[in-house]
Design a protein around this motif. Sequence first.
Motif, PDB file in Angstrom:
ATOM      1  N   GLY A 128       0.791  -1.223   0.000  1.00 15.22           N
ATOM      2  CA  GLY A 128       0.000   0.000   0.000  1.00 15.22           C
ATOM      3  C   GLY A 128       0.820   1.268   0.000  1.00 15.22           C
ATOM      4  O   GLY A 128       0.317   2.319   0.407  1.00 15.22           O
ATOM      5  N   ARG A 129       2.078   1.217  -0.436  1.00 14.05           N
ATOM      6  CA  ARG A 129       2.960   2.382  -0.415  1.00 14.05           C
ATOM      7  C   ARG A 129       3.376   2.761  -1.823  1.00 14.05           C
ATOM      8  O   ARG A 129       3.763   1.919  -2.619  1.00 14.05           O
ATOM      9  N   THR A 130       3.288   4.057  -2.120  1.00 10.82           N
ATOM     10  CA  THR A 130       3.851   4.613  -3.342  1.00 10.82           C
ATOM     11  C   THR A 130       4.960   5.565  -2.953  1.00 10.82           C
ATOM     12  O   THR A 130       4.725   6.584  -2.295  1.00 10.82           O
ATOM     13  N   VAL A 131       6.179   5.228  -3.329  1.00 13.83           N
ATOM     14  CA  VAL A 131       7.334   6.064  -3.035  1.00 13.83           C
ATOM     15  C   VAL A 131       7.560   7.028  -4.190  1.00 13.83           C
ATOM     16  O   VAL A 131       7.461   6.652  -5.363  1.00 13.83           O
ATOM     17  N   LEU A 132       7.827   8.267  -3.862  1.00 10.64           N
ATOM     18  CA  LEU A 132       8.122   9.295  -4.859  1.00 10.64           C
ATOM     19  C   LEU A 132       9.641   9.421  -4.928  1.00 10.64           C
ATOM     20  O   LEU A 132      10.271  10.006  -4.057  1.00 10.64           O
ATOM     21  N   HIS A 133      10.215   8.845  -5.962  1.00 12.53           N
ATOM     22  CA  HIS A 133      11.673   8.703  -6.009  1.00 12.53           C
ATOM     23  C   HIS A 133      12.404   9.983  -6.399  1.00 12.53           C
ATOM     24  O   HIS A 133      13.638  10.020  -6.328  1.00 12.53           O
ATOM     25  N   ASN A 134      11.691  11.016  -6.786  1.00 12.53           N
ATOM     26  CA  ASN A 134      12.350  12.283  -7.121  1.00 12.53           C
ATOM     27  C   ASN A 134      11.663  13.432  -6.396  1.00 12.53           C
ATOM     28  O   ASN A 134      10.446  13.469  -6.285  1.00 12.53           O
ATOM     29  N   CYS A 135      12.463  14.357  -5.896  1.00 10.06           N
ATOM     30  CA  CYS A 135      11.925  15.579  -5.309  1.00 10.06           C
ATOM     31  C   CYS A 135      12.032  16.695  -6.338  1.00 10.06           C
ATOM     32  O   CYS A 135      13.144  17.145  -6.646  1.00 10.06           O
ATOM     33  N   PRO A 136      10.909  17.166  -6.881  1.00 11.19           N
ATOM     34  CA  PRO A 136      10.972  18.238  -7.883  1.00 11.19           C
ATOM     35  C   PRO A 136      11.487  19.555  -7.327  1.00 11.19           C
ATOM     36  O   PRO A 136      11.819  20.457  -8.094  1.00 11.19           O
ATOM     37  N   PHE A 137      11.543  19.674  -5.991  1.00  9.62           N
ATOM     38  CA  PHE A 137      11.930  20.941  -5.371  1.00  9.62           C
ATOM     39  C   PHE A 137      13.349  20.900  -4.787  1.00  9.62           C
ATOM     40  O   PHE A 137      13.746  21.793  -4.064  1.00  9.62           O
ATOM     41  N   HIS A 138      14.091  19.848  -5.096  1.00 10.23           N
ATOM     42  CA  HIS A 138      15.488  19.763  -4.728  1.00 10.23           C
ATOM     43  C   HIS A 138      16.284  20.698  -5.647  1.00 10.23           C
ATOM     44  O   HIS A 138      15.909  20.878  -6.797  1.00 10.23           O
ATOM     45  N   PRO A 139      17.360  21.344  -5.213  1.00 15.41           N
ATOM     46  CA  PRO A 139      18.067  21.212  -3.936  1.00 15.41           C
ATOM     47  C   PRO A 139      17.587  22.184  -2.848  1.00 15.41           C
ATOM     48  O   PRO A 139      18.136  22.164  -1.753  1.00 15.41           O
ATOM     49  N   VAL A 140      16.580  23.027  -3.145  1.00 17.01           N
ATOM     50  CA  VAL A 140      16.106  23.963  -2.120  1.00 17.01           C
ATOM     51  C   VAL A 140      15.543  23.189  -0.929  1.00 17.01           C
ATOM     52  O   VAL A 140      15.746  23.577   0.223  1.00 17.01           O
ATOM     53  N   ALA A 141      14.864  22.082  -1.208  1.00 14.75           N
ATOM     54  CA  ALA A 141      14.293  21.272  -0.123  1.00 14.75           C
ATOM     55  C   ALA A 141      15.380  20.723   0.793  1.00 14.75           C
ATOM     56  O   ALA A 141      15.173  20.582   2.001  1.00 14.75           O
ATOM     57  N   ALA A 142      16.552  20.412   0.223  1.00 11.02           N
ATOM     58  CA  ALA A 142      17.639  19.886   1.042  1.00 11.02           C
ATOM     59  C   ALA A 142      18.193  20.948   1.983  1.00 11.02           C
ATOM     60  O   ALA A 142      18.643  20.635   3.091  1.00 11.02           O
ATOM     61  N   ARG A 143      18.144  22.210   1.553  1.00 11.18           N
ATOM     62  CA  ARG A 143      18.673  23.297   2.395  1.00 11.18           C
ATOM     63  C   ARG A 143      17.645  23.790   3.402  1.00 11.18           C
ATOM     64  O   ARG A 143      18.009  24.246   4.487  1.00 11.18           O
ATOM     65  N   HIS A 144      16.361  23.718   3.038  1.00  8.61           N
ATOM     66  CA  HIS A 144      15.305  24.227   3.915  1.00  8.61           C
ATOM     67  C   HIS A 144      14.167  23.197   4.001  1.00  8.61           C
ATOM     68  O   HIS A 144      13.048  23.454   3.553  1.00  8.61           O
ATOM     69  N   PRO A 145      14.441  22.024   4.562  1.00 17.31           N
ATOM     70  CA  PRO A 145      13.441  20.953   4.549  1.00 17.31           C
ATOM     71  C   PRO A 145      12.170  21.283   5.321  1.00 17.31           C
ATOM     72  O   PRO A 145      11.075  20.890   4.916  1.00 17.31           O
ATOM     73  N   GLU A 146      12.279  21.990   6.445  1.00 20.92           N
ATOM     74  CA  GLU A 146      11.078  22.281   7.235  1.00 20.92           C
ATOM     75  C   GLU A 146      10.072  23.090   6.428  1.00 20.92           C
ATOM     76  O   GLU A 146       8.862  22.831   6.463  1.00 20.92           O
ATOM     77  N   LEU A 147      10.577  24.061   5.671  1.00 21.96           N
ATOM     78  CA  LEU A 147       9.697  24.890   4.857  1.00 21.96           C
ATOM     79  C   LEU A 147       9.237  24.166   3.609  1.00 21.96           C
ATOM     80  O   LEU A 147       8.030  24.009   3.362  1.00 21.96           O
ATOM     81  N   VAL A 148      10.180  23.692   2.798  1.00 20.41           N
ATOM     82  CA  VAL A 148       9.840  23.162   1.480  1.00 20.41           C
ATOM     83  C   VAL A 148       9.129  21.816   1.577  1.00 20.41           C
ATOM     84  O   VAL A 148       8.176  21.558   0.844  1.00 20.41           O
ATOM     85  N   CYS A 149       9.573  20.952   2.484  1.00 19.00           N
ATOM     86  CA  CYS A 149       8.883  19.667   2.644  1.00 19.00           C
ATOM     87  C   CYS A 149       7.458  19.874   3.164  1.00 19.00           C
ATOM     88  O   CYS A 149       6.536  19.153   2.774  1.00 19.00           O
ATOM     89  N   GLY A 150       7.286  20.855   4.051  1.00 15.18           N
ATOM     90  CA  GLY A 150       5.940  21.168   4.513  1.00 15.18           C
ATOM     91  C   GLY A 150       5.055  21.660   3.376  1.00 15.18           C
ATOM     92  O   GLY A 150       3.876  21.292   3.280  1.00 15.18           O
ATOM     93  N   MET A 151       5.617  22.500   2.497  1.00 13.68           N
ATOM     94  CA  MET A 151       4.857  22.976   1.334  1.00 13.68           C
ATOM     95  C   MET A 151       4.525  21.822   0.390  1.00 13.68           C
ATOM     96  O   MET A 151       3.408  21.729  -0.136  1.00 13.68           O
ATOM     97  N   ASN A 152       5.511  20.963   0.159  1.00 13.59           N
ATOM     98  CA  ASN A 152       5.305  19.824  -0.721  1.00 13.59           C
ATOM     99  C   ASN A 152       4.204  18.917  -0.184  1.00 13.59           C
ATOM    100  O   ASN A 152       3.309  18.477  -0.924  1.00 13.59           O
ATOM    101  N   HIS A 153       4.253  18.629   1.115  1.00 15.01           N
ATOM    102  CA  HIS A 153       3.239  17.805   1.757  1.00 15.01           C
ATOM    103  C   HIS A 153       1.850  18.439   1.613  1.00 15.01           C
ATOM    104  O   HIS A 153       0.875  17.775   1.243  1.00 15.01           O
TER     105      HIS A 153
END
Length: 252
Positions: free
Chosen positions: A166-191
Amino acid sequence: MTSESSTAPRAGADAMAALAVLGDESRRRLLEFVRRARRPVTREEASAAVGISRKLAAFHLDKLVASGLLEAGHGGHGPRRVGRAPKVYRPSPHPVAVSLPPRRSDLLASLLAEAVMAQRPGESAREAAVRLARAHGAAVGAQAADAGLTAFLEDVGFEPADEGDGRTVLHNCPFHPVAARHPELVCGMNHAFLCGYLAASGDDRETSAVLAPREGACCVELRHGPARTAAAGRPGADGAPCARDTAGGAGD
């Protein structure tokens, strides 16, 4: 100048197809000439500038139009046939962007700029960004409900893969590398963006977007069926429900 319809290239496969057209040197030179002209140009002008026949120039110019790199219409100041203005060409206003793996810095920048302009009194910058990301996801979901979840994920560039259980993994982050530098902000937006899409498209009845950070993949994972139910009740980042990332709750 009256314009003819043309296909506008987009990021991803369409953009790669458009760039493939430029494998021919004559087409590259024609495109450069039209872009430098800063005005609509005729086939005669283009053929003279590149040093090829008018017939060959017309063939290549029309290929550039079909790819979305140029637009065609009738007008200009070239030789005119009886009752018809000459066909002219001008650059397409649509940008072509190719990135491997896919990146959507344009979407991220647009959402962050909108958040700056639309921040509410008493609302933090992060809360505004997350709220607008969810709203944008909902707007996309409302329009693309018939396209299917997998098609949507692929179009954005998430590179989804069914991992079983029941899991679908998203193997690419379209918002990298900004997400890597600011994960709390960008990952929250992505979610929030994905939660908004699922809610508006109706897919949230069977699927949940949860925060499940892992190396080399998107911070969000999709859970379906029993996995969705288990994720909804699990505390912490792994399996965080959508409401955790929405300032003021899902009603914003």
